[in-house]
Design a protein around this motif. Structure first.
Motif, short mmCIF file in Angstrom:
data_model
loop_
_atom_site.label_atom_id
_atom_site.label_comp_id
_atom_site.label_asym_id
_atom_site.label_seq_id
_atom_site.Cartn_x
_atom_site.Cartn_y
_atom_site.Cartn_z
N UNK A 43 0.82 -1.21 0.00
CA UNK A 43 0.00 0.00 0.00
C UNK A 43 0.85 1.26 0.00
N UNK A 44 2.04 1.21 0.61
CA UNK A 44 2.94 2.36 0.55
C UNK A 44 3.45 2.58 -0.87
N UNK A 45 3.82 1.50 -1.54
CA UNK A 45 4.29 1.63 -2.92
C UNK A 45 3.18 2.12 -3.84
N UNK A 46 1.94 1.84 -3.51
CA UNK A 46 0.79 2.28 -4.29
C UNK A 46 0.31 3.67 -3.88
N UNK A 47 1.01 4.30 -2.93
CA UNK A 47 0.70 5.66 -2.46
C UNK A 47 -0.70 5.76 -1.88
N UNK A 48 -1.08 4.77 -1.09
CA UNK A 48 -2.42 4.78 -0.49
C UNK A 48 -2.56 5.89 0.54
N UNK A 49 -3.79 6.35 0.69
CA UNK A 49 -4.14 7.39 1.66
C UNK A 49 -5.05 6.77 2.71
N UNK A 50 -4.77 7.03 3.98
CA UNK A 50 -5.58 6.50 5.07
C UNK A 50 -6.70 7.44 5.45
N UNK A 51 -7.88 6.88 5.74
CA UNK A 51 -9.04 7.65 6.20
C UNK A 51 -9.29 7.29 7.66
N UNK A 52 -9.36 8.30 8.51
CA UNK A 52 -9.48 8.07 9.95
C UNK A 52 -10.68 8.83 10.51
N UNK A 53 -11.16 8.34 11.64
CA UNK A 53 -12.20 9.06 12.37
C UNK A 53 -11.83 9.06 13.85
N UNK A 54 -12.05 10.20 14.49
CA UNK A 54 -11.79 10.35 15.92
C UNK A 54 -12.87 11.25 16.50
N UNK A 55 -12.77 11.53 17.79
CA UNK A 55 -13.74 12.44 18.41
C UNK A 55 -13.67 13.83 17.78
N UNK A 56 -12.53 14.16 17.18
CA UNK A 56 -12.36 15.48 16.54
C UNK A 56 -12.95 15.54 15.14
N UNK A 57 -13.30 14.39 14.57
CA UNK A 57 -13.86 14.37 13.23
C UNK A 57 -13.10 13.46 12.29
N UNK A 58 -13.39 13.59 11.01
CA UNK A 58 -12.76 12.77 9.98
C UNK A 58 -11.46 13.42 9.51
N UNK A 59 -10.53 12.58 9.06
CA UNK A 59 -9.27 13.10 8.53
C UNK A 59 -8.71 12.14 7.49
N UNK A 60 -7.87 12.67 6.62
CA UNK A 60 -7.14 11.86 5.62
C UNK A 60 -5.66 12.16 5.77
N UNK A 61 -4.85 11.10 5.74
CA UNK A 61 -3.40 11.29 5.87
C UNK A 61 -2.67 10.31 4.98
N UNK A 62 -1.50 10.72 4.52
CA UNK A 62 -0.62 9.80 3.82
C UNK A 62 -0.39 8.59 4.71
N UNK A 63 -0.48 7.40 4.13
CA UNK A 63 -0.41 6.20 4.95
C UNK A 63 0.95 6.05 5.63
N UNK A 64 2.02 6.36 4.93
CA UNK A 64 3.34 6.27 5.52
C UNK A 64 3.50 7.18 6.72
N UNK A 65 2.98 8.39 6.62
CA UNK A 65 3.03 9.33 7.73
C UNK A 65 2.21 8.81 8.91
N UNK A 66 1.05 8.24 8.61
CA UNK A 66 0.19 7.73 9.68
C UNK A 66 0.84 6.55 10.40
N UNK A 67 1.58 5.73 9.66
CA UNK A 67 2.27 4.60 10.30
C UNK A 67 3.41 5.08 11.19
N UNK A 68 4.14 6.08 10.71
CA UNK A 68 5.29 6.59 11.48
C UNK A 68 4.86 7.39 12.70
N UNK A 69 3.79 8.16 12.55
CA UNK A 69 3.38 9.08 13.61
C UNK A 69 1.88 8.91 13.89
N UNK A 70 1.52 7.87 14.60
CA UNK A 70 0.10 7.68 14.93
C UNK A 70 -0.42 8.81 15.79
N UNK A 71 -1.70 9.09 15.65
CA UNK A 71 -2.31 10.18 16.38
C UNK A 71 -2.27 9.92 17.88
#
Length: 275
Positions: free
Chosen positions: A121-149
């Protein structure tokens, strides 16, 4: 304690009430990790029956894969037929029984580095979709893996943008057949964009891209002729290995993983361009 959530909002509210509880879906990584003493949660919040996590659909941004989809879903859903690397990663994930339980979200966000889907998924440049109490967000998957919220959040799914050209995945493992990877390499070579994307598993604390190797390959490839020399392919593998920091455990040493990444990166680039 076990809470069966039916909606994302219900799951997040349950986590707010029980901050030491852990989200779980298939449990194929969570339960073994708990048995190894890596964590001891104060109960579980199950995401398995949340319908919105099980979607697979084409969107204007690409193919959306819900975090609750299993590896078996990726192998049987017709919308994934045009994603050979994703199917290969899913097919190499354990036994048929494990593939029927192991989910996209669990494969990505685990304490282990031996899962097969993240580098693809990193080689395919996938984007992660997340939901939290603050709302919805989209982040680069590599960034989300390295720096979880720091805030509790749920991975809703990933979007894989359209890609052209060569894509493939390879790995070394403790045994032949399906199972976890000691080290793995995923490569996309897109002639239209003159882009090279290399995903690595078992190369660090989490799956990672190899930007130094990607930039080298972009300059080294003869894009007109669609080829790469043996010398350049070897250099590509060397750079990929030099810029990773593999873990060391009972399965393999860091030196072994680094060597495996070097060899696999060279071979897969040669395969991509007929070197």
């Amino acid at each position: 304690m076990f809470i069966q959530a039916i909606t994302l909002d219900e799951a997040l509210k349950a986590r707010a009430r029980h901050p030491a509880a852990r989200f779980v879906a298939g449990g194929t990584a969570t339960i073994p990790d708990q048995n190894l003493g890596r964590f001891q949660p104060d109960g579980y919040i199950s995401l398995r029956r949340i319908p919105s996590l099980k979607k697979i659909e084409n969107t204007r941004d690409g193919l959306f894969l819900g975090a609750g989809c299993t590896m078996a879903d990726l192998l049987t859903n017709p919308l994934v037929e045009d994603q050979p690397m994703i199917r290969l990663a899913a097919r190499t994930t354990g036994t048929r029984q494990l593939r029927s339980r192991s989910t996209v979200g669990g494969n990505l966000f685990t304490t282990r580095t031996d899962r097969t889907l993240p580098p693809c998924l990193l080689a395919l440049e996938a984007v992660g979709h997340f939901v939290s109490a603050s709302g919805d967000s989209k982040r680069d998957l590599g960034e989300a893996l390295r720096n979880p919220s720091a805030e509790p959040e749920i991975l809703v799914g990933v979007t894989v943008p359209p890609t052209a050209g060569f894509q493939d995945f390879t790995r070394v493992a403790p045994r032949n057949g399906a199972g976890n990877a000691t080290a793995s390499v995923a490569l996309c070579v897109d002639p239209e964009r003159k882009a090279v994307r290399l995903g690595l598993g078992g190369a660090g604390p989490v799956a990672m891209r190899a930007p130094e190797a990607e930039q080298f390959a972009k300059k080294a490839i003869d894009w007109e002729g669609g080829s790469v020399s043996e010398t350049m392919a070897r250099k590509f593998g060397d750079i990929a290995a030099d810029h990773c920091d593999p873990p060391e455990d009972a399965i393999a040493s860091a030196a072994y993983r680094r060597h495996a990444i070097k060899v696999m990166a060279r071979r897969i680039l040669e395969r991509a361009l007929g070197g």
